[in-house]
Design a protein around this motif. Structure first.
Motif, PDB file in Angstrom:
ATOM      1  N   ASN B 114       1.069  -1.267  -0.159  1.00  0.00           N
ATOM      2  CA  ASN B 114      -0.073  -0.121   0.023  1.00  0.00           C
ATOM      3  C   ASN B 114       0.891   1.182  -0.024  1.00  0.00           C
ATOM      4  OD1 ASN B 114       1.099   0.313   2.543  1.00  0.00           O
ATOM      5  ND2 ASN B 114      -0.785  -0.836   3.478  1.00  0.00           N
ATOM      6  N   ALA B 115       0.559   2.456   0.095  1.00  0.00           N
ATOM      7  CA  ALA B 115       1.147   3.798   0.094  1.00  0.00           C
ATOM      8  C   ALA B 115       1.991   3.594   1.351  1.00  0.00           C
ATOM      9  CB  ALA B 115       0.084   4.958   0.161  1.00  0.00           C
ATOM     10  N   ASP B 116       1.696   3.320   2.257  1.00  0.00           N
ATOM     11  CA  ASP B 116       2.649   3.504   3.588  1.00  0.00           C
ATOM     12  C   ASP B 116       3.976   2.322   3.028  1.00  0.00           C
ATOM     13  OD1 ASP B 116       0.955   4.897   4.910  1.00  0.00           O
ATOM     14  OD2 ASP B 116       0.174   3.328   6.078  1.00  0.00           O
ATOM     15  N   HIS B 117       3.612   1.152   2.421  1.00  0.00           N
ATOM     16  CA  HIS B 117       4.807   0.568   2.229  1.00  0.00           C
ATOM     17  C   HIS B 117       5.775   1.214   1.246  1.00  0.00           C
ATOM     18  CE1 HIS B 117       1.929  -3.080   3.376  1.00  0.00           C
ATOM     19  NE2 HIS B 117       3.176  -3.007   4.116  1.00  0.00           N
ATOM     20  N   CYS B 118       4.947   1.981   0.106  1.00  0.00           N
ATOM     21  CA  CYS B 118       5.729   2.710  -0.965  1.00  0.00           C
ATOM     22  C   CYS B 118       6.352   3.910  -0.301  1.00  0.00           C
ATOM     23  CB  CYS B 118       4.853   3.015  -1.929  1.00  0.00           C
ATOM     24  SG  CYS B 118       3.999   1.910  -2.893  1.00  0.00           S
ATOM     25  N   ARG B 119       6.005   4.688   0.813  1.00  0.00           N
ATOM     26  CA  ARG B 119       6.672   5.766   1.344  1.00  0.00           C
ATOM     27  C   ARG B 119       8.022   5.129   2.039  1.00  0.00           C
ATOM     28  NH1 ARG B 119       4.177  10.382   2.316  1.00  0.00           N
ATOM     29  NH2 ARG B 119       2.251   9.189   2.113  1.00  0.00           N
ATOM     30  N   ALA B 120       7.950   4.054   2.844  1.00  0.00           N
ATOM     31  CA  ALA B 120       8.925   3.340   3.427  1.00  0.00           C
ATOM     32  C   ALA B 120       9.873   2.862   2.333  1.00  0.00           C
ATOM     33  CB  ALA B 120       8.400   2.273   4.182  1.00  0.00           C
ATOM     34  N   LEU B 121       9.477   2.471   1.414  1.00  0.00           N
ATOM     35  CA  LEU B 121      10.650   2.083  -0.047  1.00  0.00           C
ATOM     36  C   LEU B 121      11.397   3.277  -0.132  1.00  0.00           C
ATOM     37  CD1 LEU B 121      11.609  -0.028  -1.986  1.00  0.00           C
ATOM     38  CD2 LEU B 121       9.573   0.770  -3.285  1.00  0.00           C
ATOM     39  N   GLY B 122      10.611   4.298  -0.606  1.00  0.00           N
ATOM     40  CA  GLY B 122      11.317   5.541  -1.072  1.00  0.00           C
ATOM     41  C   GLY B 122      12.238   5.956  -0.021  1.00  0.00           C
ATOM     42  N   ARG B 123      11.930   6.218   1.076  1.00  0.00           N
ATOM     43  CA  ARG B 123      12.959   6.530   2.213  1.00  0.00           C
ATOM     44  C   ARG B 123      14.096   5.474   2.167  1.00  0.00           C
ATOM     45  NH1 ARG B 123      12.387   9.706   6.476  1.00  0.00           N
ATOM     46  NH2 ARG B 123      10.447  10.771   6.794  1.00  0.00           N
ATOM     47  N   ASP B 242      -1.512   7.360  -6.197  1.00  0.00           N
ATOM     48  CA  ASP B 242      -0.896   7.681  -4.637  1.00  0.00           C
ATOM     49  C   ASP B 242       0.060   6.988  -4.116  1.00  0.00           C
ATOM     50  OD1 ASP B 242      -2.735   5.248  -5.109  1.00  0.00           O
ATOM     51  OD2 ASP B 242      -3.087   5.466  -2.948  1.00  0.00           O
ATOM     52  N   MET B 243       0.172   5.945  -4.690  1.00  0.00           N
ATOM     53  CA  MET B 243       1.473   4.898  -4.366  1.00  0.00           C
ATOM     54  C   MET B 243       2.748   5.599  -4.904  1.00  0.00           C
ATOM     55  SD  MET B 243      -0.368   1.197  -4.549  1.00  0.00           S
ATOM     56  CE  MET B 243       0.951   0.057  -4.206  1.00  0.00           C
ATOM     57  N   GLY B 244       2.613   6.031  -5.927  1.00  0.00           N
ATOM     58  CA  GLY B 244       3.915   6.611  -6.676  1.00  0.00           C
ATOM     59  C   GLY B 244       4.034   7.850  -5.834  1.00  0.00           C
ATOM     60  N   ALA B 245       3.053   8.661  -5.594  1.00  0.00           N
ATOM     61  CA  ALA B 245       3.245   9.874  -4.879  1.00  0.00           C
ATOM     62  C   ALA B 245       4.123   9.537  -3.326  1.00  0.00           C
ATOM     63  CB  ALA B 245       1.941  10.446  -4.387  1.00  0.00           C
ATOM     64  N   ALA B 246       3.681   8.444  -2.730  1.00  0.00           N
ATOM     65  CA  ALA B 246       4.022   8.243  -1.491  1.00  0.00           C
ATOM     66  C   ALA B 246       5.598   7.831  -1.502  1.00  0.00           C
ATOM     67  CB  ALA B 246       3.311   7.035  -0.703  1.00  0.00           C
ATOM     68  N   LEU B 247       5.938   7.031  -2.675  1.00  0.00           N
ATOM     69  CA  LEU B 247       7.181   6.509  -2.942  1.00  0.00           C
ATOM     70  C   LEU B 247       8.070   7.718  -3.272  1.00  0.00           C
ATOM     71  CD1 LEU B 247       7.962   3.515  -5.203  1.00  0.00           C
ATOM     72  CD2 LEU B 247       9.585   5.308  -4.797  1.00  0.00           C
ATOM     73  N   ILE B 248       7.644   8.633  -4.124  1.00  0.00           N
ATOM     74  CA  ILE B 248       8.502   9.700  -4.452  1.00  0.00           C
ATOM     75  C   ILE B 248       8.655  10.659  -3.077  1.00  0.00           C
ATOM     76  CG2 ILE B 248       8.702  11.993  -5.843  1.00  0.00           C
ATOM     77  CD1 ILE B 248       7.102  10.072  -7.955  1.00  0.00           C
ATOM     78  N   ALA B 249       7.745  10.968  -2.464  1.00  0.00           N
ATOM     79  CA  ALA B 249       7.698  11.793  -1.121  1.00  0.00           C
ATOM     80  C   ALA B 249       8.674  11.066  -0.027  1.00  0.00           C
ATOM     81  CB  ALA B 249       6.498  11.807  -0.798  1.00  0.00           C
ATOM     82  N   GLY B 250       8.650   9.946   0.030  1.00  0.00           N
ATOM     83  CA  GLY B 250       9.477   9.265   0.891  1.00  0.00           C
ATOM     84  C   GLY B 250      10.935   9.320   0.657  1.00  0.00           C
ATOM     85  N   TYR B 251      11.217   9.071  -0.602  1.00  0.00           N
ATOM     86  CA  TYR B 251      12.480   9.255  -1.242  1.00  0.00           C
ATOM     87  C   TYR B 251      12.938  10.846  -0.932  1.00  0.00           C
ATOM     88  CZ  TYR B 251      16.600   8.990  -4.392  1.00  0.00           C
ATOM     89  OH  TYR B 251      17.800   8.898  -4.848  1.00  0.00           O
ATOM     90  N   GLU B 252      12.043  11.812  -1.406  1.00  0.00           N
ATOM     91  CA  GLU B 252      12.490  12.982  -1.320  1.00  0.00           C
ATOM     92  C   GLU B 252      12.561  13.665   0.255  1.00  0.00           C
ATOM     93  OE1 GLU B 252      11.996  15.825  -4.985  1.00  0.00           O
ATOM     94  OE2 GLU B 252      10.158  15.285  -4.327  1.00  0.00           O
TER      95      GLU B 252
END
Lengths: 321, 321
Positions: B114-123, B242-252
């Motif tokens: 989900n988006a939370d996983h994607c955010r963690a992945l980005g980070r 939304d998942m892409g947004a979370a991934l990129i935001a996590g990265y940034e």
């Protein structure tokens, strides 16, 4: 050697909520197990094996196997202990399969056992027979002498294609075994499949027995006969009498054999060899397309039978009573 | 999903004597890993993964992968840490194969992130890029744009048999990508294969990254593009913005993207999709007889490419800068 059923993190997490073994830390599919799918499972409470039973295991037999493992573990035998869920059940359902979690057993299978390993095996086997004495359930051995002729019939026409003269040798063995197969020997729960894969050691010490999915009610000495076949031969058919002697002595250190068992040992050993030859032969001739598992060579047991046909007495196997 | 090389207890016990990780308690072949043979290993000192490298891994590349894992683990990244033997070597030999022991990482791969996983992945991905900054070795990305036309040529004649019009679509994508592929973007060590299988979570928290055997030196944003493909699409080709947004935001949150990286994101994402489509297509058309591994469906990426062709800006992927 395969994972037949994929289990997702979500499915496993939901399944574990029925158990009191903490939360999931990791799981890995294990590339072992010809019949079932096994996962190594780590939770915050410890290490486990998760087994999903595939089609070849008869679901009706599972209560026998699971209750037996629980019974034996309760009596101190080192074997996997089924974990009951919050509803008190050991048998659950996961991804459409009957599924069980058992305790993880440390240890390593010995590929090339020596006499010390055989002695330890003999002791453990007698311990298993003793621990099973007051087990209340019965399961007929459906791979004993009465099953061999039907197995042979299903392979008879193709047997000589596997090895010249094989059909005739099996026919002659079957006649001898059906005529002379003993009855009335001391018996109870036997493992019936105690190959080296199913016995764990840590260093030189035996650490546990696994895979009770052929366990049944039969003569104790037949279990010894299976082990002599599984542990004391080279692949070329050479029998190691010193290893057989150690195995039998290890067993007798816990439970001495009765004279009728000693007398029956040669025919039991010959029968055990034929049993594994026949099931291997049938598997060999019926490899499904796309099979993930390499069938085992039936001719290993054809070579062992050459020895058994010439053995007349338990002493030939190493019995020194 | 296979154990390609059997390792006996005796061979493993001898191998372990070169290491200072205690004595063997248990090991199990793991039914994962398309390229290599992996064992879960427990010794008196702890838990490890033993990997035997099979033919598809180029032995020359192993020092890059192993030194990288050691470098990243030293900088606190949660990834497998190669264990050096008494001779100071991480790379050994077992059963005729290059072999390595790495630390065991707890965690579970999430099948449906989900988006939370994607955010963690980005980070975590940005953390990986940062930790790799002072790594001294270089490995060219041999599966980048220059590799795609040769891959396509080897599959071109059969492509339309997989899906009508596939060859023409690939040809058009290749022309666009070869003409517009960016250079000079910020770069360094990238993972290049950070699919869900290679990212572990415990509960909701990311616990580690594994499988560095495609790691190479390339643009950081290309690694993001690979992750957007691997994590943010349904199998039917639907992109989850939304998942892409979370991934990129996590990265940034760890490393903000430069304008050139933002501008390049659409073409990088399209290129990453073509890269996985092409390698999958070649594997799909070249399944060896008796293969233990089911090839992955190349058409999943054909469907993703439909989205990429229509995406013109990083905003289409969820970038919100």
């Amino acid at each position: 050697m395969a994972v037949y059923t994929e289990v997702s993190d979500a499915a496993l997490t939901a399944f574990l909520q029925a158990y009191e073994i903490g939360t999931l830390l990791s799981y890995k599919g294990i590339a072992e197990g010809v019949e079932n799918t096994n996962f190594f499972l780590h939770t915050t409470a410890g290490f486990y094996i998760l087994t999903l039973y595939e089609k070849r295991v008869r679901a009706d037999d599972l209560p026998f196997f699971l209750n037996l493992m629980e019974h034996l573990a309760d009596r101190g035998l080192a074997c996997p202990q089924p974990i009951r869920n919050r509803g008190g059940q050991a048998l659950g359902q996961l991804c459409g399969r009957p599924a069980v979690i058992v305790s993880f057993l440390e240890g390593v299978s010995v590929k090339q056992p020596n006499a010390d390993h055989c002695r330890a095996l003999g002791r453990a086997l007698a311990g298993l027979h003793a621990a099973g004495c007051d087990f209340g359930m019965v399961r007929e051995n459906n791979l004993s002498v009465q099953a061999w002729r039907p197995l042979f019939r299903s392979a008879e026409a193709q047997a000589d294609g596997v090895a010249p003269g094989l059909a005739e040798r099996i026919r002659a063995d079957l006649a001898v075994l059906e005529a002379g197969w003993p009855s009335g020997l001391p018996g109870g729960v036997i493992h019936a499949d105690l190959f080296t894969d199913n016995v764990f050691f840590i260093g030189e010490a035996l650490s546990g027995l696994i895979d009770f999915y052929f366990a049944c009610t039969d003569a104790f000495a037949y279990d010894i006969a299976i082990c002599l076949n599984a542990w004391c031969f080279d692949p070329d058919g050479t029998y190691h009498r010193d290893m057989g002697a150690a195995l039998i002595a290890g067993y007798e250190a816990v439970r001495p054999l009765e004279p009728a068992e000693v007398a029956a040992l040669p025919i039991l050993a010959r029968g055990a060899a034929l049993r594994f030859m026949l099931t291997r032969l049938v598997d060999w001739l019926n490899v499904p397309p796309g099979a993930l598992v390499q069938p085992k060579d039936p001719l290993e047991y054809d070579r062992r039978l050459t020895f058994h046909r010439s053995a007349g007495h338990a002493r030939d196997y190493g019995w020194e009573g």
